[in-house]
Design an enzyme around this catalytic site. Structure first.
Site, PDB file in Angstrom:
ATOM      1  N   HIS A 377     -53.951   3.451  55.048  1.00 48.26           N
ATOM      2  CA  HIS A 377     -52.757   2.703  54.644  1.00 48.26           C
ATOM      3  C   HIS A 377     -52.210   3.236  53.329  1.00 48.26           C
ATOM      4  CE1 HIS A 377     -54.016  -0.262  51.423  1.00 48.26           C
ATOM      5  NE2 HIS A 377     -55.216  -0.064  51.917  1.00 48.26           N
ATOM      6  N   ASP A 387     -57.362   2.661  45.726  1.00 48.28           N
ATOM      7  CA  ASP A 387     -57.096   1.830  46.906  1.00 48.28           C
ATOM      8  C   ASP A 387     -55.596   1.694  47.098  1.00 48.28           C
ATOM      9  OD1 ASP A 387     -57.046  -0.036  48.927  1.00 48.28           O
ATOM     10  OD2 ASP A 387     -57.849  -1.686  47.733  1.00 48.28           O
ATOM     11  N   GLU A 424     -50.965  -3.089  54.820  1.00 49.84           N
ATOM     12  CA  GLU A 424     -52.373  -3.408  55.070  1.00 49.84           C
ATOM     13  C   GLU A 424     -52.860  -4.500  54.141  1.00 49.84           C
ATOM     14  OE1 GLU A 424     -56.806  -2.936  54.340  1.00 49.84           O
ATOM     15  OE2 GLU A 424     -55.090  -2.930  52.985  1.00 49.84           O
ATOM     16  N   GLU A 425     -52.407  -4.462  52.882  1.00 56.40           N
ATOM     17  CA  GLU A 425     -52.911  -5.412  51.899  1.00 56.40           C
ATOM     18  C   GLU A 425     -52.541  -6.853  52.239  1.00 56.40           C
ATOM     19  OE1 GLU A 425     -55.063  -4.784  49.864  1.00 56.40           O
ATOM     20  OE2 GLU A 425     -54.889  -2.753  49.079  1.00 56.40           O
ATOM     21  N   ASP A 453     -59.844   4.110  54.212  1.00 52.31           N
ATOM     22  CA  ASP A 453     -59.017   3.282  53.346  1.00 52.31           C
ATOM     23  C   ASP A 453     -59.077   3.851  51.938  1.00 52.31           C
ATOM     24  OD1 ASP A 453     -58.047   1.280  51.631  1.00 52.31           O
ATOM     25  OD2 ASP A 453     -58.638  -0.315  52.986  1.00 52.31           O
ATOM     26  N   HIS A 538     -57.850  -3.461  42.660  1.00 57.00           N
ATOM     27  CA  HIS A 538     -56.694  -4.359  42.793  1.00 57.00           C
ATOM     28  C   HIS A 538     -56.079  -4.721  41.444  1.00 57.00           C
ATOM     29  CE1 HIS A 538     -57.039  -6.146  47.143  1.00 57.00           C
ATOM     30  NE2 HIS A 538     -57.112  -4.826  47.118  1.00 57.00           N
TER      31      HIS A 538
END
Length: 736
Positions: A377, A387, A424-425, A453, A538
């Site tokens: 993604h 990420d 995706e998140e 990922d 994140h």
């Protein structure tokens, strides 16, 4: 780092000169030169050991890796924060499309109009007791002195939970540990009433959506939920170990976003695909969604560990049990309620927005109707350097290598599809909508789905998870790639130190879910390193600078992941007989069955149907394995039509066996999850469970101990046994 951005032809695994500034030095140079030498030796040995028509190209693929290419792609993709549905993420989609098209691959974008969720207003304040003045929390991620991305950081969305309920609550606080159902049951046993309160829970044991769902189940609204990181002390120690204390502490304290939707895909189109903006498709209304179990239904906000500890210090009530306490240096955690009072307000904007999946297709020569799918993604909560764009950079590096193979005359036997997923998140939306739209075609044509990922967390070795028929292929491919941190060893050598070395794609977590858990396509996901070495998860600080300095200074970990990922794809695309081995699948299921049988000793259920079906699977897997060896031993120069048909028939059996583990009705209460062997736990979306239906029914039967619940457990055992028997029949290839 200008040399890493160069588009000029680079020597084998080219690296800028390691320096003290980028984590290299003389030792780094020696390690990397050793890495190069081992790579060359393994490439040479691979060509000698695997004398097939495609072996030359596979060896060439391993020699073409370029850390400069991976670095350049990562830098370009992470110049701005790029949340799904934003202009910045559309620009990232155009970058990936251009990267594919410039390699002469047919490439296209498939858009969908889906429900996304953004924050409009957030506030949180603390009063030491009812009626006292409240202190507001900032809820802000701060840049640091000298941050080269400080200007772009202004585009980062405020910290929030996607799809959180909107509302305002002023109430006393209760502390609910990790937010398990058992945690709320413990509070009730201690006389702590959570109704009308704000629940403060720790992040780290279950997924946030499960925390909020459990909070809502424990008491009717106006309950609210405020998760915080597990502890701040441990995060600070990790940050200091990486020589970035300010940034790592801030990162551990401020997570940018998570989703609270309890489902996969576009919330307005559950179990069916969405469509592009302007097209006519069936959707749930917002009223239907607001009243569904899939939506959280209560307001929630993430808070930092620092702010969480401030709240805990203001709380009274009984001391929480030892297992509920924080790390070293943390204050004493108490259960409440109060006297601390929180005023929490969250207002959301939930709106239909356009997302864009980007694809490149390399058509197969002999079997164009068989697909090997590679995916990652693209969207991120912030800059997304680890990420997910470490994975995107590795995938684009694979694409460049495949383009160079094509220039040398290579054509894959089967079609390879490279996929850059969007949203995706939020809820694995991009991959789920595409898989739902193409479900029947994928069910009849997809060989495997190979996902990365996050390609690199930092040091720590290769960490694959997969459906078991891929285990042997993963081991063989990892033997051909040196470990970038220990060049005298292969990825296989360092991977085998872990127990288990290969885990399963059972929890939801990322984009393999739609393929394996909804359709039944053999799937893989992998990364390099340990999550614990990634304190900026994140957060605002997951940027190119962190990767360049700490995550992968030489970008040789990116190259190693691309090498093993791409080699697995090439083997699946080029080997005449698909390299699946179901013998390990049967062994895996036998071990999993022993575990649940031990947990049900003395209870009124029989596992003999399941045990018998696994024996059938073992027999069928052994039979097709022997058939495969005999077929491969035949004279390859005498390929008759009969031989070609036999290969095709065997490949169909190997490909379709995984589909047989699915059930059209799906798991009880979770119809989207159709795989009877691997799915997430119904109590934790990240949890890894074999036989999820059996485990869920077993938990309910043990708690209630009624004839009805034990009968339900026996029914689930039969359902799984039938799925295993179906897979055995497919592998056997004969009608009863």
């Amino acid at each position: 780092m200008a040399s890493r951005g160069s588009k000029q032809r680079q020597p084998l695994l080219h690296s800028p000169t390691p320096t003290a500034a980028n984590g290299g030095g003389a030792a780094g140079r020696r390690r990397f030169l050793s890495f190069l030498a081992v790579t060359a030796a393994l490439v040479a040995s691979y060509h000698l050991l695997v004398p097939t028509n495609s072996s030359h190209y596979h060896a060439l693929f391993l020699s073409l890796g370029s850390n400069a290419t991976a670095a350049a792609h990562l830098r370009a993709l992470t110049l701005r924060p790029h949340v799904a549905g934003t202009e910045a993420n559309a620009a990232a989609a155009r970058y990936v499309l251009h990267a594919f098209s410039s390699l002469s691959f047919p490439a296209h974008i498939t858009p969908y109009s889906v429900l996304l969720s953004y924050p409009v207003h957030r506030s949180l304040s603390l009063a030491a007791a009812p009626g006292l003045a409240a202190r507001p929390f900032s809820l802000v991620q701060e840049t640091y002195e000298g941050d080269p991305y400080a200007e772009a950081a202004a585009e980062v969305l405020p910290t929030y939970f996607a799809y959180s309920g909107s509302g305002s609550v002023t109430a006393e606080v209760v502390y609910a540990n990790y937010g398990h159902n058992e945690d709320y049951a413990y509070l009730a046993s201690r006389g702590v009433d959570v109704a009308g309160k704000v629940a403060l829970v720790r992040y780290g044991d279950i997924h946030c959506e499960d925390m909020v769902r459990n909070a809502r189940a424990a008491a009717p609204p106006p309950l609210s939920c405020t998760p915080m990181p597990r502890t701040s002390a441990g995060a600070r120690r990790r940050g200091e170990a990486q020589m970035v204390p300010r940034r790592a502490v801030a990162a551990a304290d401020r997570r940018a976003g998570w989703t609270l939707y309890y489902g996969n895909g576009d919330p307005t189109t559950p179990l069916w695909p969405s469509c592009a903006a302007g097209d006519d498709c069936e959707r749930l209304s917002m009223e239907e969604l607001d009243g569904s179990e899939a939506m959280p239904g209560i307001p929630a906000l993430p808070v930092s560990a620092r702010d969480g500890e401030t709240i805990l210090k203001a709380m009274g009530g009984d001391v929480a049990p030892p297992k509920w306490q924080g790390g070293e240096g943390a204050p004493v955690y108490r259960l409440g309620p109060g006297p601390a009072v929180l005023n929490l307000t969250y207002i959301a904007n939930e709106t239909l927005a356009t997302i864009e999946n980007v694809f490149a297709v390399i058509e197969g020569k002999e079997e164009p109707d068989r697909y090997v799918i590679i995916g990652n993604h693209r969207d991120a909560w912030t800059f997304g350097a680890i990420d997910p764009n470490s994975g995107t950079a590795a995938m684009l590096e694979i694409a460049e290598r495949l383009s160079k193979l094509q220039a040398k005359g290579w054509r894959p036997r089967r079609t390879i599809i490279l996929c850059s997923w969007d949203a995706e998140e939020f809820a694995l939306i991009g991959s789920t909508e595409w898989a739902e739209e193409n479900m029947d075609t994928l069910a009849s044509r997809a060989i495997a789905y190979l996902n990365v990922d996050i390609s690199v967390f930092g040091p720590g070795g290769l960490r694959p998870r997969a459906t078991p028929q891929l285990d042997e292929l993963i081991r063989e491919a990892s033997k051909m790639v040196p470990d970038p941190d220990e060049p005298s060893q292969t990825l296989y050598d360092t991977m085998m130190r872990y127990h288990p070395p290969i885990t399963r794609v059972a929890g939801a977590g990322t984009d393999f879910a739609a393929f394996v858990q909804h359709i039944g396509v053999p799937s893989l996901d992998m990364s390099y390193g340990l999550f614990e070495e990634y304190p900026v998860y994140h957060s605002l600080y997951d940027d190119y600078v962190w990767v360049e300095r700490f995550g992968d200074p030489l970008f040789h970990r990116h190259v190693a992941v691309a090498s093993v990922w791409g080699l697995i794809a090439l083997k699946l695309a080029d080997d005449e007989i698909i390299p699946f081995n179901y013998v390990s699948y049967a062994s895996e299921l036998e071990e999993c069955t022993k575990d649940i049988v031990d947990k049900c000793k003395g209870f009124p259920v029989s596992f003999s149907p399941l045990q018998k079906s696994i024996k059938q699977l073992e027999s069928a897997a052994t039979k097709i394995y022997k058939e495969k060896k005999l077929l491969q031993a035949e004279n390859w120069s005498l390929k008759t039509r009969q031989y070609t048909l036999k290969v095709r028939e065997m490949n169909d059996r190997l490909m379709m066996a995984e589909r047989a583990f699915t059930n059209r009705e799906g798991l009880a209460g979770r119809p989207w999850y159709k795989h009877m062997i691997y799915a997430s736990s119904d109590q934790d979306d990240w949890g890894t469970k074999a036989f999820p239906g059996i485990v869920s029914a077993m938990d309910k039967a043990k708690k209630s101990n009624t004839t009805e619940t034990w009968r339900s457990l026996q029914h689930e055992i039969y359902r799984v046994a039938r799925a295993v028997s179906k897979a055995s029949a497919v592998l056997d290839g004969k009608l009863t």
